[in-house]
Design a protein around this motif. Structure first.
Motif, mmCIF file in Angstrom:
data_model
loop_
_atom_site.group_PDB
_atom_site.id
_atom_site.type_symbol
_atom_site.label_atom_id
_atom_site.label_comp_id
_atom_site.label_asym_id
_atom_site.label_seq_id
_atom_site.Cartn_x
_atom_site.Cartn_y
_atom_site.Cartn_z
ATOM 1 N N HIS A 125 1.162 -1.039 0.142
ATOM 2 C CA HIS A 125 0.019 0.353 0.159
ATOM 3 C C HIS A 125 0.889 0.783 0.441
ATOM 4 O O HIS A 125 1.160 1.818 0.601
ATOM 5 N N HIS A 145 2.282 5.208 -2.268
ATOM 6 C CA HIS A 145 1.267 6.520 -3.329
ATOM 7 C C HIS A 145 2.445 6.481 -3.858
ATOM 8 O O HIS A 145 2.365 7.884 -3.205
ATOM 9 N N LYS A 148 -8.617 -0.916 -5.998
ATOM 10 C CA LYS A 148 -9.921 0.060 -5.431
ATOM 11 C C LYS A 148 -10.568 1.038 -5.412
ATOM 12 O O LYS A 148 -10.612 1.480 -6.527
ATOM 13 N N HIS A 175 -5.824 -0.539 5.218
ATOM 14 C CA HIS A 175 -6.167 0.899 6.331
ATOM 15 C C HIS A 175 -7.185 0.773 6.947
ATOM 16 O O HIS A 175 -7.489 1.606 8.112
ATOM 17 N N ASP A 221 0.426 2.889 3.333
ATOM 18 C CA ASP A 221 -0.320 4.105 2.707
ATOM 19 C C ASP A 221 0.464 5.309 2.845
ATOM 20 O O ASP A 221 -0.020 6.384 3.083
HETATM 21 ZN ZN LIG Z 1 -3.938 4.713 0.117
#
Ligand SMILES: [Zn+2]
Length: 471
Positions: free
Chosen positions: A67, A69, A158, A247, A322
């Protein structure tokens, strides 16, 4: 190229044993247990190009952070880490593969988004990488495209019940996507918070004069994560499809997941280091709290032990980060005077493996085998890369850590490798660190220094989820 890792304690999700590991041309070629002279026999005649002495250390599969970004556009700015800087930071922290999220541009094809993210990552990423696909539109065209992407090694998608007007999918769209994965074997990943209701509460708070970052934490009630999680679980049960929650941050959401798993539903979830180690208390202190703004937000401290319990009982299968860093100066500051404008996201990719060792194993909450499972083996199984990754077995990629479980170090923004101007854990002294990080047989980090080649990372085509298929 042959490397011999000698005298370490091999720690896997299944157990621990003293063994030597032989790596040939990027793959694990042999794992030879120490027992009554068998080693000398088995290793007789093996000439290694390099021998690494792992005496007193663990040998574990490299971390997999499913996870992240990198370079994500959000709130008028971009997550600061590039695929290069973020993957380098990951490797320093013992993570040897990431799975990032490509974003479908609204009104365009999934492929358009995937092409953009592939171009950003290719040649720049220092460790192996894969992609999940964020769906911004659910319609006939994007549903059909899902089947193609599953076949191409991007088997998960997602969707959001949060961020109205940006990412939010209504229930019927979520249901259609779930139906599609029921047919094609893919997996739906959900950000579950009730976004529209949160927006009402946030507007009320701002109108009443609460504009500091703490408002972000106060507006996003735990029960609104619990509600959305339960709603999506019921949709998945109606579609007879598996579902995975990203998350997961609160007791409320965990209760919904635990209840579904007791019913026998194929429901899975990750949590993140920030929810295990930080709390709503960190969001006070005026605008400094902006450093801790992410969604779902940090929760009251008493949720933390519930999440650790979820990791012990396997209601939570794994931990991702995340990772989505924004500088405090110039980026988080976009939200001065209105917490709703603070870019959502935290830097964590470099700290995940070591924090889980420190808080989990050293802290007496989980075994070292469970630590390996939640940071490497379970992500590999969940996301269709096991046993290529996440295992110490003959034929697996030699993504390995020589891990010192006793070394103490202090976390600081002045020494970390993430391209962000603060650390969530500034000044924390933690126990456990990687001495050697190996990616496909190449040593990329040694004693805290990057020693690997540029652009070393390769795109990994993934299979359908083992867990979703078999559970
Ligand atoms: Zn995320």
């Amino acid at each position: 190229m042959r490397t011999l890792i000698k005298n370490g304690l091999v720690v896997t999700a299944d157990g621990s044993f003293e063994a030597d590991v032989v790596v040939v041309d990027g793959k694990i070629d042999a794992v030879t247990r120490h027992a009554s002279g068998a080693v000398e026999t088995a290793l007789a005649g093996i000439v290694a190009d390099e021998t690494i002495d792992a005496t007193g250390k663990y040998v574990v599969p490299g971390g997999i952070d499913a996870h992240t970004h990198m370079e994500l556009p959000f709130g008028g700015t971009f997550a600061k880490d590039t695929f290069e800087s973020g993957s380098k930071a990951a490797a320093h922290g013992g993570t040897t593969m990431i799975v990032d999220f490509a974003v479908q541009p609204k009104g365009k094809a999934l492929r358009d988004g995937l092409d953009v993210w592939m171009a950003k990552a290719e040649g720049n990423t220092l460790i192996d990488y894969g992609f999940h696909m964020i769906m911004s539109d659910v319609n006939e065209a994007s549903l059909a495209e899902m089947d193609q992407l599953v076949a191409e090694g991007i088997p998960d998608f997602k969707l959001f019940t949060a961020y109205p007007g940006v990412f939010l999918s209504p229930d019927d769209h979520i249901f259609r996507a779930l139906q599609q994965t029921r047919k094609n074997g893919g997996l739906i990943m959900m950000h579950a918070e009730n976004g529209p209701v949160i927006d009402v509460i946030a507007a009320d708070l701002v109108a009443a004069g609460t504009t500091d970052p703490i408002g972000h934490g106060l507006a996003r009630y735990p029960v609104l994560e619990g509600e959305a999680t339960n709603r999506v679980i019921r949709l998945a049960e109606a579609a007879d499809a598996p579902v995975y929650f990203v998350h997961l941050s609160s007791r409320d959401a965990l209760e919904a997941v635990s209840a579904a798993r007791r019913r026998g539903s194929r429901v899975f979830a990750e949590t993140c280091p920030q929810y295990l180690f930080l709390s709503l208390d960190d969001m006070g202190n005026g605008f400094e709290g902006a450093k801790y703004v992410c969604s779902p937000p940090l929760r009251p401290k008493d949720h933390q032990e519930d999440l650790w319990r979820g990791l012990r009982t396997d209601d939570l299968q794994l931990v991702g980060t995340d990772h989505c860093p924004f500088d405090f100066a110039g980026q988080k500051e976009l939200g001065r005077g209105d917490f709703r404008k603070i870019p959502n996201g935290l830097p964590a990719i470099e700290d995940r493996v070591d924090l889980l060792h420190h808080g989990g194993v050293v802290g007496g909450r989980i075994s070292r085998e469970r630590w390996v499972e939640i940071m490497s083996t379970a992500p590999a199984k969940m996301f269709g890369i096991y046993p290529q990754k996440g295992a110490i077995a003959v034929g697996s990629d030699a993504d390995l850590l020589v891990y010192d479980p006793n070394r103490k170090r202090t976390i600081s923004a002045t020494t970390h490798h993430m391209d962000v101007d603060y650390s969530l854990f500034e000044g924390w002294e933690i126990q456990g660190a990687s001495d050697v990080v190996m990616s496909r047989g190449t040593v990329v980090v040694r004693d805290g220094a990057w020693v690997g080649p540029a652009g070393h990372g390769q795109f990994v085509r993934r299979s359908r989820s083992d867990f979703a298929r078999l559970a």
